[in-house]
Design an enzyme around this catalytic site. Structure first.
Site: not given
Ligand SMILES: *Cc1c(COP(=O)(O)O)cnc(C)c1O
Length: 407
Positions: A201
Site C-alpha cells: 500500500k
Molecule cells: C489491501 C486491501 C484490503 C485489506 O487490507 P489488509 O491490510 O491486508 O487487511 C482491503 N480492501 C482493499 C480494497 C484492499 O486493497
C-alpha cells in the site's frame, strides 16, 4: 522411420521490447529512518502496543484531519471492528462494490450480515451512487464505499443517501491514504474510514491498518474491541504506581497495532506526500505514453479530487484487439514486466456465487471492467526509465494485436 517432431506453436510470442531485468509489480520503499525507528523500539524494552502506537495514531489523525484514530493489525480487522462497533449483525445487509479485494465483503459475511453488491461507474471504477438506492431494503444498515486505486468515491451523494436511510458509512480506504475529495482528506468523511498499511500500500508497516472517525462513541468501542474488550491495556497498567485490576467489558478481539509496526509507520508517514508526488508524475508519464493508443483506456481524472495513485489501472478495448487481457498479461510477464489485476469482480468468485447465487450479468459494468483491467507497475522505488519500459511494452502489444479493419 523418421521421427516427426511437432513443435507446438508458441501462441504468445515475446515482444520486441523485452526488458533484460524483471521489473517487479511492486517493491516497498524502506529507508534508514524505518530501520532506526524499529531499532529504537527494540532497544526501548517495550515492543508491544504502547507509546509508539499512540504517537502514530496521533500523527495519522493529524494528517487525515479526523478526531480519533485507532491502530489495527490490518485493514481487514479495521473493517471488521468498524462493522462490529456499528452493531452490524445477522439479518442485516451491507452494500458495497464488486470491484474490490475479497476482504471488503468477507468481513460483512463474518458479522452474519448479507453482502449486497451495487454496480460501478465505468470511468472511476467506483460504486455508482445512482444505483445505491435501488439496493436499499429495510435490512440495510451500512455502505462500504471503496476508493478504487485511490480515486475517491462520490462521497457527497453517498452521504446524502446514508442520511436519508440512516445508514453507516464505513470507507474502505485501503488504496486511499492521502487521497482528497473536494479538499478534504479521505479519513475525515463518513462515520468510519479504514486504511491498510500492508506491504504493497501507499505507506506500509509491513502488515497493519487504522480506523479513523470523528465519533467518540464509535472510537471508544473500536479501541475496546481491538484489544480483548478489557478495561485497560497492558501499557497503561504498567504506567501507574499501584497495580490496578482490569476486567472484560466486551468479548473483544486481538486486532491491535503494536510499536514495531508503528515505528515503521511513523517514518513512512513523513514521506507520504513525496511518495504520492512521484506516483502522480509516473501516472502522467503513462497517460502521455498512451495518448495516441485508442485501444488503451487510461484512468479517470478530475480537478476536485486528489488521487493517491495507489494503482495505475488501464483497460484494454478488447473489441479492437485480437488478444484477451490474460494473454496480454502473460506476454508482459514473460517480457519481464510485472503486472497485477485489480480486480476480477468479486460476485463471480466461487464462494459468492455459491453462497448468494450471484451470476454473470448481475453487474454488467463490473464484469466488463473485470475482463479488461490491468495494473501497471507504479511505485516510488521505480525509475522513470522503468515506467517508460512498461509503457512501451504495453503499446507494442496494442499495436501488434490490433484488429485490422476490413471494409
Ligand atoms: C489491501 C486491501 C484490503 C485489506 O487490507 P489488509 O491490510 O491486508 O487487511 C482491503 N480492501 C482493499 C480494497 C484492499 O486493497
Amino acid at each position: 522411420m523418421r521421427k516427426k517432431t511437432i513443435f507446438k506453436k508458441l501462441v504468445l510470442r515475446e515482444i520486441h521490447l523485452k526488458r533484460k531485468v524483471f521489473l517487479p509489480f511492486f517493491r516497498p520503499c524502506i529507508g534508514r529512518e524505518e530501520r532506526e525507528g524499529v531499532n529504537s523500539v527494540l532497544d526501548s524494552g517495550w515492543i508491544g502496543k504502547g507509546a509508539k502506537t499512540e504517537e502514530f495514531e496521533n500523527e495519522v489523525k493529524k494528517y487525515v484531519g479526523s478526531k480519533y484514530a485507532i491502530g489495527t493489525n490490518s485493514c481487514t480487522s479495521a473493517l471488521e471492528l468498524s462493522l462490529s462497533a456499528a452493531g452490524i449483525s445477522r439479518e442485516d445487509e451491507v452494500i458495497t462494490t464488486p470491484m474490490t479485494f475479497p476482504a471488503t465483503a468477507n468481513v460483512i459475511v463474518h458479522t452474519g450480515a448479507r453482502p449486497v453488491f451495487v454496480d460501478i461507474e465505468k470511468d472511476t471504477l467506483n460504486i455508482d451512487p445512482g444505483k445505491i438506492e435501488n439496493a436499499i431494503t429495510i435490512k440495510t444498515k451500512a455502505i462500504i464505499p471503496v476508493h478504487f486505486a485511490g480515486y475517491p468515491c462520490r462521497m457527497s451523494e453517498i452521504l446524502k443517501i446514508a442520511k436519508k436511510y440512516n445508514l453507516f458509512i464505513i470507507g474502505d480506504a485501503a488504496h486511499a491514504f492521502g487521497s482528497e475529495y473536494y479538499n478534504r482528506k479521505i479519513g475525515s468523511i463518513g462515520d468510519l474510514t479504514c486504511f491498510s498499511f500492508y506491504a504493497t500500500k501507499n505507506i506500509t508497516t509491513g502488515e497493519g491498518g487504522m480506523v479513523t472517525t470523528n465519533n467518540k462513541k464509535l472510537a471508544d468501542k473500536i479501541r475496546l474491541l481491538s484489544l480483548h474488550g478489557i478495561s485497560s491495556d497492558a501499557w497503561r497498567r504498567f504506567q501507574g504506581k499501584t497495580y490496578k485490576h482490569w476486567e472484560t467489558i466486551l468479548p473483544g478481539y486481538k486486532y491491535n497495532m503494536y510499536d514495531i509496526q508503528a515505528a515503521i509507520g511513523l517514518a513512512q508517514l513523513k514521506k507520504i506526500d513525496k511518495f504520492i508526488k512521484i506516483r502522480e508524475n509516473y501516472a502522467r508519464i503513462y497517460d502521455k505514453a498512451f495518448e495516441d493508443t485508442p485501444e488503451i483506456i487510461i484512468p479517470a481524472m478530475q480537478d476536485q479530487i486528489k488521487h493517491s495513485y495507489h494503482l495505475y489501472v488501464v483497460m484494454f478495448k478488447l473489441e479492437d484487439l485480437t488478444v484477451t487481457r490474460d494473454e496480454i498479461m502473460n506476454i508482459l510477464q514473460s517480457s519481464n514486466i510485472g503486472i497485477g489485476v485489480h480486480y476480477r469482480a468479486l460476485h463471480l468468485h466461487r464462494f459468492y456465487r455459491k453462497a448468494y447465487g450471484f451470476k454473470r450479468d448481475d453487474f454488467p459494468i463490473a464484469e466488463y471492467v473485470s475482463d479488461r483491467v490491468l495494473s501497471l507497475p507504479l511505485y516510488p522505488k521505480m525509475a522513470k526509465e522503468d515506467v517508460l519500459d512498461a509503457a512501451r511494452a504495453v503499446k507494442e502489444i496494442a499495436a501488434k494485436y490490433k484488429k485490422r479493419k476490413i471494409f
